[in-house]
Scaffold this motif. Structure first.
Motif, PDB file in Angstrom:
ATOM      1  N   HIS A  92      51.789  56.236  38.194  1.00 40.86           N
ATOM      2  CA  HIS A  92      52.212  55.058  38.935  1.00 40.86           C
ATOM      3  C   HIS A  92      51.111  54.006  38.817  1.00 40.86           C
ATOM      4  CE1 HIS A  92      53.037  52.554  42.462  1.00 40.86           C
ATOM      5  NE2 HIS A  92      54.306  52.855  42.177  1.00 40.86           N
ATOM      6  N   GLU A  95      48.608  53.447  41.884  1.00 40.47           N
ATOM      7  CA  GLU A  95      47.744  54.608  42.094  1.00 40.47           C
ATOM      8  C   GLU A  95      46.681  54.710  41.008  1.00 40.47           C
ATOM      9  OE1 GLU A  95      50.394  57.938  42.250  1.00 40.47           O
ATOM     10  OE2 GLU A  95      51.329  57.260  44.117  1.00 40.47           O
ATOM     11  N   GLN A  96      47.066  54.478  39.764  1.00 42.16           N
ATOM     12  CA  GLN A  96      46.125  54.598  38.652  1.00 42.16           C
ATOM     13  C   GLN A  96      45.085  53.480  38.665  1.00 42.16           C
ATOM     14  OE1 GLN A  96      45.790  57.198  36.525  1.00 42.16           O
ATOM     15  NE2 GLN A  96      47.268  58.100  37.927  1.00 42.16           N
ATOM     16  N   ALA A  99      42.675  54.368  41.501  1.00 42.14           N
ATOM     17  CA  ALA A  99      41.861  55.531  41.131  1.00 42.14           C
ATOM     18  C   ALA A  99      40.810  55.146  40.090  1.00 42.14           C
ATOM     19  CB  ALA A  99      42.752  56.652  40.597  1.00 42.14           C
ATOM     20  N   LYS A 130      50.332  45.256  46.146  1.00 38.36           N
ATOM     21  CA  LYS A 130      49.977  46.591  46.628  1.00 38.36           C
ATOM     22  C   LYS A 130      48.516  46.918  46.336  1.00 38.36           C
ATOM     23  CE  LYS A 130      54.621  48.483  46.411  1.00 38.36           C
ATOM     24  NZ  LYS A 130      55.516  49.442  45.758  1.00 38.36           N
ATOM     25  N   LYS A 134      45.407  47.779  49.186  1.00 40.16           N
ATOM     26  CA  LYS A 134      44.796  49.107  49.225  1.00 40.16           C
ATOM     27  C   LYS A 134      43.411  49.191  48.582  1.00 40.16           C
ATOM     28  CE  LYS A 134      49.209  51.492  49.415  1.00 40.16           C
ATOM     29  NZ  LYS A 134      50.069  52.513  48.821  1.00 40.16           N
TER      30      LYS A 134
END
Length: 143
Positions: A92, A95-96, A99, A130, A134
């Motif tokens: 995703h 998320e990547q 990370a 997003k 985050k």
């Protein structure tokens, strides 16, 4: 920020290319590097699959190889401009990106926004929005 690498996710679009120019400008100002990141998202629809012709692993491998070719062409077109690090990951995008930013201890994320509004904004996920919400480091959104 002033001594840490800048992460610049790309989908190889014109808007992402515009964001890279901002990342390079910031990198030159702070004398840091730029890491380009492309995320190979999970495929969906007939556009990416061949009925009974390949497994999910084969499809992932094919998409990663295509992304690697596109990334190299993209970097080659910018090479005289600035030296880049690059990486390709699976999963995703939000998320990547987050990370990777954490793993490389990014000082900043410079990301393109496609500027969707109205129904188009509602129907299409906004990766940049997003990431901003985050991320633990500063984020510059480029339109």
């Amino acid at each position: 920020m002033r001594s840490r690498i800048i992460l610049c996710p790309t989908d190889f679009s014109e808007t992402a290319s515009h964001a890279i120019s901002y990342a390079v400008e910031m990198a030159n100002l702070y004398q840091v590097g730029v890491r380009l990141l492309h995320v190979v998202d999970k495929p969906f629809g007939d556009k990416h699959t061949r009925v009974l012709a390949e497994t999910q692993d084969e499809l992932n491998e094919r998409m990663e190889k295509q992304a690697a070719v596109e990334m190299q062409q993209y970097i080659d077109s910018l090479e005289g401009y600035f030296p880049f690090e690059s990486s390709i990951s699976h999963g995703h995008p939000v998320e990547q990106i987050l990370a990777t930013a954490k793993n490389i201890d990014a000082g900043m994320i410079v990301i393109a926004s496609h500027g969707r509004t109205g129904l188009n904004h509602f129907l299409n996920t906004n990766t940049a929005e997003k990431v901003v919400n985050k991320a633990r480091c500063p984020v510059l959104i480029v339109k």
